[in-house]
Design a protein around this motif. Structure first.
Motif, PDB file in Angstrom:
ATOM      1  N   HIS A 163       0.825  -1.213   0.000  1.00 56.84           N
ATOM      2  CA  HIS A 163       0.000   0.000   0.000  1.00 56.84           C
ATOM      3  C   HIS A 163       0.864   1.271   0.000  1.00 56.84           C
ATOM      4  O   HIS A 163       0.391   2.355   0.355  1.00 56.84           O
ATOM      5  N   ASN A 164       2.141   1.110  -0.390  1.00 57.49           N
ATOM      6  CA  ASN A 164       3.077   2.242  -0.475  1.00 57.49           C
ATOM      7  C   ASN A 164       3.237   2.959   0.867  1.00 57.49           C
ATOM      8  O   ASN A 164       3.422   4.181   0.913  1.00 57.49           O
ATOM      9  N   GLY A 165       3.131   2.183   1.942  1.00 50.53           N
ATOM     10  CA  GLY A 165       3.259   2.762   3.273  1.00 50.53           C
ATOM     11  C   GLY A 165       4.586   2.417   3.932  1.00 50.53           C
ATOM     12  O   GLY A 165       5.453   1.757   3.335  1.00 50.53           O
ATOM     13  N   THR A 166       4.754   2.858   5.158  1.00 53.65           N
ATOM     14  CA  THR A 166       5.945   2.541   5.950  1.00 53.65           C
ATOM     15  C   THR A 166       5.499   2.113   7.341  1.00 53.65           C
ATOM     16  O   THR A 166       4.443   2.532   7.820  1.00 53.65           O
ATOM     17  N   ILE A 167       6.304   1.276   7.988  1.00 46.24           N
ATOM     18  CA  ILE A 167       6.007   0.854   9.352  1.00 46.24           C
ATOM     19  C   ILE A 167       7.288   0.875  10.171  1.00 46.24           C
ATOM     20  O   ILE A 167       8.349   0.467   9.695  1.00 46.24           O
ATOM     21  N   GLN A 168       7.186   1.388  11.378  1.00 43.90           N
ATOM     22  CA  GLN A 168       8.314   1.451  12.301  1.00 43.90           C
ATOM     23  C   GLN A 168       7.856   0.944  13.662  1.00 43.90           C
ATOM     24  O   GLN A 168       6.668   1.017  13.997  1.00 43.90           O
ATOM     25  N   VAL A 169       8.804   0.439  14.437  1.00 44.72           N
ATOM     26  CA  VAL A 169       8.490   0.003  15.793  1.00 44.72           C
ATOM     27  C   VAL A 169       9.470   0.664  16.754  1.00 44.72           C
ATOM     28  O   VAL A 169      10.669   0.746  16.478  1.00 44.72           O
ATOM     29  N   PHE A 170       8.941   1.184  17.847  1.00 41.68           N
ATOM     30  CA  PHE A 170       9.752   1.826  18.881  1.00 41.68           C
ATOM     31  C   PHE A 170       9.477   1.120  20.205  1.00 41.68           C
ATOM     32  O   PHE A 170       8.331   0.816  20.536  1.00 41.68           O
ATOM     33  N   SER A 171      10.531   0.854  20.948  1.00 43.70           N
ATOM     34  CA  SER A 171      10.360   0.131  22.202  1.00 43.70           C
ATOM     35  C   SER A 171      11.219   0.739  23.295  1.00 43.70           C
ATOM     36  O   SER A 171      12.394   1.036  23.097  1.00 43.70           O
ATOM     37  N   SER A 172      10.591   0.944  24.439  1.00 47.05           N
ATOM     38  CA  SER A 172      11.306   1.415  25.627  1.00 47.05           C
ATOM     39  C   SER A 172      10.687   0.695  26.823  1.00 47.05           C
ATOM     40  O   SER A 172       9.866  -0.213  26.656  1.00 47.05           O
ATOM     41  N   HIS A 173      11.049   1.083  28.010  1.00 50.14           N
ATOM     42  CA  HIS A 173      10.531   0.422  29.207  1.00 50.14           C
ATOM     43  C   HIS A 173       9.015   0.575  29.283  1.00 50.14           C
ATOM     44  O   HIS A 173       8.488   1.684  29.369  1.00 50.14           O
ATOM     45  N   GLN A 174       8.311  -0.552  29.185  1.00 48.98           N
ATOM     46  CA  GLN A 174       6.839  -0.600  29.247  1.00 48.98           C
ATOM     47  C   GLN A 174       6.168   0.339  28.247  1.00 48.98           C
ATOM     48  O   GLN A 174       5.155   0.965  28.537  1.00 48.98           O
ATOM     49  N   GLN A 175       6.716   0.393  27.049  1.00 48.16           N
ATOM     50  CA  GLN A 175       6.086   1.187  25.986  1.00 48.16           C
ATOM     51  C   GLN A 175       6.558   0.654  24.631  1.00 48.16           C
ATOM     52  O   GLN A 175       7.709   0.834  24.255  1.00 48.16           O
TER      53      GLN A 175
END
Length: 414
Positions: free
Chosen positions: A388-400
């Motif tokens: 769908h010509n999109g982008t995806i990112q994942v961010f991770s920190s303490h309990q988030q």
């Protein structure tokens, strides 16, 4: 059309007169005829053009349009052909020059010749055309351009694109097979989640039914009001199961068709939340929504977009299973950033370890030690987002943990 035919007849006759005049000039003595001298000079220049014509890599044909008694174009006459064309169709120069197309291709008559009608229209209208044509007799594909240099004549330039066309066809078939594998894997992933969603209301139905049967067997009378209340609850749970099954059926039916459409992002998310609400409740998870006021429309497959949201939400729900945590929360935020629709799905569960976060979108990668997960869920999400010509990112920190997805906004042209 009548006027075009009259012009075409006149042009053909005029061309024949000019050709006849040129033949006479070529026989005349150049020293006594200045016009003949110019013709010889032009002929010398034409030698270079003839050499270019004969040795060009693409097939080239110069046709004369033949008319019937009513002045309608009915056939084509070979006037000139180059070596590449001879090679392409497997016919020699002597078999072509001065012969009708329908005589050369005797198995074909009139407009059955694949390009006949197109060329005759070019001769009438003077408008050039470009198209791709498959020839059964040769089992070849050609990219063809045709134009009319003067009324009553048509030039065809053809390029054999069989290898490129077959390669493109094979590439599309491979892509179709990969998409099919992804769809099967996606449906398998969803089936596991759907089974869990259906199991929750089924258990509730069984408990209510068993309770009424138990008290009846004990000889205890139950008020009609209580029975009606339980029936209402059963109806609600049955309706919930029906909505899940219908969604799954629609998803399967759309799995075999490409049906892009305008998708309202916020409405799409609302449909998904209906499907997971019971699972959220059963796991004691608080859902929070933060929707922007903007009208977010994207172009794509609504069912596939729903699937990726479901997969991320189910993963978030599952992340809480292994921890003892009082406050469990999943937050969904939608926003408009420049020309993109943004979806953020966050949860306050355990962080994703640094040595794993870079692999979670890889096919068959799973951090689960139970072996019950194939590790295709997030790989499918990534594939659908890319499609769908999109982008995806994942961010991770303490309990988030936050998944951020961006899709191009769809704006209708006015």
């Amino acid at each position: 059309m009548k006027k075009q035919r009259e012009n075409l007849i006149a042009a053909v006759k005029k061309s024949e007169e000019i050709l006849e005049d040129k033949r006479g000039l070529q026989i005349a003595d150049p020293s006594k005829n200045s016009v003949a001298g110019k013709e010889i000079e032009l002929a010398a220049n034409e030698v270079g053009y003839q050499d270019l014509f004969d040795n060009m890599p693409n097939g080239c044909v110069y046709y004369k349009v033949l008319l019937d008694e009513a002045g309608s174009p009915v056939d084509l006459l070979y006037m000139k052909v180059n070596s590449a064309y001879e090679k392409n169709i497997g016919r020699s120069l002597s078999e072509l020059i001065g012969r009708r197309v329908t005589a050369v291709f005797q198995e074909l008559t009139g407009k059955d010749f694949p390009c006949m009608e197109t060329y005759l229209n070019v001769a009438l209208s003077g408008e050039p055309v470009n198209f791709t044509q498959y020839f059964d007799q040769q089992d070849k594909w050609y990219s063809i351009s045709a134009y009319s240099p003067q009324s009553g004549f048509v030039v065809e330039i053809s390029e054999d694109t069989t290898e490129q066309t077959k390669a493109e066809s094979e590439r599309r078939e491979r892509e179709r097979q990969v998409a099919l594998i992804e769809r099967v894997a996606s449906l398998g992933t969803l089936a596991a989640g759907v089974a869990h969603e259906i199991n929750q209301p089924l258990q509730a139905l069984k408990i209510m039914a068993d309770s009424m049967i138990y008290w009846y067997d004990k000889g205890k009378e139950t008020s009609v009001e209580k029975v009606i209340e339980n029936c209402r609850k059963i109806s609600v749970q049955a309706g919930y199961i029906t909505s899940i099954v219908e969604w799954m059926q629609d998803s399967v039916n759309k799995a075999w068709s490409d049906s892009p459409e305008e998708v309202d992002v916020k409405k799409m998310i609302q449909r998904v939340l209906i499907l997971v609400q019971e699972r959220l409740r059963a796991n004691g998870i608080q859902l929070r929504e933060n929707s922007c006021d903007d009208f977010l429309m994207v172009w794509g497959d609504s069912r596939r977009l729903e699937e990726i949201v479901i997969i991320i939400l189910v993963n978030a729900i599952d992340s809480f299973v292994s921890i003892d945590q009082a406050a469990k929360e999943i937050r969904i935020t939608t926003s408009c950033v420049e020309n993109s629709a943004v979806i953020e799905i966050s949860n306050n569960g355990p962080a994703i370890p640094d040595d794993i976060i870079g692999k979670i979108f890889e096919p068959f990668f799973s951090a689960s030690k139970s072996g019950t997960k194939l590790g295709m869920g997030l790989a499918i999400v990534k594939s659908v987002v890319n499609a769908h010509n999109g982008t995806i990112q994942v961010f991770s920190s303490h309990q988030q943990v936050t998944f951020r997805i961006e899709f191009p906004l769809y704006r209708q042209s006015v």
